[in-house]
Design a protein around this motif. Structure first.
Motif, PDB file in Angstrom:
ATOM      1  N   ARG A   1     -11.760   2.163  -9.188  1.00 56.57           N
ATOM      2  CA  ARG A   1     -10.652   3.741  -9.963  1.00 56.57           C
ATOM      3  C   ARG A   1     -10.754   3.681 -10.772  1.00 56.57           C
ATOM      4  NH1 ARG A   1      -5.261   2.284  -6.418  1.00 56.57           N
ATOM      5  NH2 ARG A   1      -6.239   1.923  -4.241  1.00 56.57           N
TER       6      ARG A   1
ATOM      7  N   ARG B   1       0.002   7.782  -3.314  1.00 60.21           N
ATOM      8  CA  ARG B   1       1.185   7.925  -2.205  1.00 60.21           C
ATOM      9  C   ARG B   1       1.604   8.785  -2.275  1.00 60.21           C
ATOM     10  NH1 ARG B   1      -1.569   5.840   3.077  1.00 60.21           N
ATOM     11  NH2 ARG B   1      -1.591   4.430   1.685  1.00 60.21           N
TER      12      ARG B   1
ATOM     13  N   ASP C   1       0.442  -1.588   0.279  1.00 60.62           N
ATOM     14  CA  ASP C   1       0.121   0.111  -0.744  1.00 60.62           C
ATOM     15  C   ASP C   1       1.339   1.080  -0.287  1.00 60.62           C
ATOM     16  OD1 ASP C   1      -2.357   0.958  -0.022  1.00 60.62           O
ATOM     17  OD2 ASP C   1      -2.299   1.798   2.107  1.00 60.62           O
TER      18      ASP C   1
HETATM   19 MG    MG Z   1      -3.784   1.998  -0.720  1.00 57.59          MG
END
Ligand code: MG
Ligand code: FPP
Length: 276
Positions: free
Chosen positions: A93, A46, A42
């Motif tokens: 997404r 970001r 993950d």
């Molecule tokens: Mg994520």
């Protein structure tokens, strides 16, 4: 380029890193080594956002990080690695991101089966776990080629969960059992935990020892829910997946190995006491 990445471009620094890693790995191999490790990779988006990169580049950096971690896993002797590469939920997404992830999967799968690449070097059998019916034909062709070409490799396994969720894994297992029961191929009275396990995507894998999730988020996100039993260590790491360096994973392995060594010594002492 970050200063640490720049320093790593020097051959002497690369040599020293490789040398330190080798020594560290030799130390790790002297203790108990986990049989099965899983990763929730993950934090790719970001990572991309913070570096002003495209989302696709964040996922590509995620694959590079995966390649380093896999190398370390198989070098220390871990038999099975299971990675969450694409959740069924990820289809929600933006199309551009889904397409990019499909393209990364297609090209990287074909890359790791090349002569001299990861699968060949470590004798890895590649398996793709999840709902085949949701995968586009070109990606499916790459999956079939990579699984077919590596199916005789017996040293290690790489499970790529794609598209996967644990609840779907459990439901698929139940569906298979019900079908067999309707065809009188099994007695419903024999349905128990073991039977469910024998119909899951991870059926012939050893029990999961360690589950790692990066990015500081502390949840399982529908991954390995059944497999993360009471003896499985869950580690939440506060760094983004593309920044998850081998030394970070090494410290998790060391911690696990030490706790297992203590556990085994305790069991030995108890056994010795019983024999007295
Ligand atoms: Mg994520
Ligand atoms: C989660 O980060 C990551 C993914 C959904 C994809 C992971 C896939 C790879 C690293 C490529 C794997 C390829 C192969 C062939 C095994 P995120 O997108 O949720 O990032 P965020 O948490 O920062 O939003």
């Amino acid at each position: 380029m970050a200063i640490t990445s720049w320093i790593r471009t020097f051959p002497l620094v690369q040599y020293l890193i490789a040398w330190t890693q080798e020594i560290f790995m030799s130390v790790l191999k002297t203790g108990p080594v986990p049989q099965h490790v899983a990763f929730v990779m993950d934090g790719n988006r970001r990572f991309a956002r913070r570096r002003k990169l495209e989302v696709r580049e964040g996922h590509s950096a995620g694959f590079e990080s995966l390649a380093h971690i896999l190398e370390m896993c198989y070098q220390v002797g871990i038999k099975v690695v299971t990675v969450y590469a694409f959740s069924i939920e990820n289809f929600k997404r933006p199309t551009v991101e889904v397409d990019a992830l499909m393209e990364i999967a297609r090209t990287k799968l074909l890359q790791i089966i090349h002569h001299g690449d990861l699968a060949d070097r470590f004798g890895i059998s590649i398996r793709v776990l999840g709902q085949r019916s949701m995968i586009p034909p070109d990606v499916l062709a790459a999956i079939d080629k990579s699984t077919e070409m590596t199916k005789r490799n017996t040293t290690a396994i790489l499970n790529i969960c794609f598209p996967y969720t644990s609840r779907d894994d459990i439901a698929t297992s139940m569906r298979e059992i019900v079908t067999k029961s309707e065809k009188h191929e099994l007695d419903p009275e024999t349905i128990d935990e073991r039977l469910l396990e024998q119909h899951m995507f991870t059926k012939d894998c050893p029990p999961l020892d360690i589950l790692v999730r990066t990015s500081g988020v502390e949840r399982l996100s529908d991954f390995m829910l059944w497999q993360s039993h009471q003896n499985c260590t869950v580690e939440f790491v506060n760094c983004l997946w593309p920044e998850f360096e081998p030394w970070r994973f090494g410290s998790i392995l060391l911690k696990w190995s030490r706790s297992k060594a203590v556990e085994y010594r305790k069991m030995e002492m108890e056994r010795d006491q019983k024999q007295l």
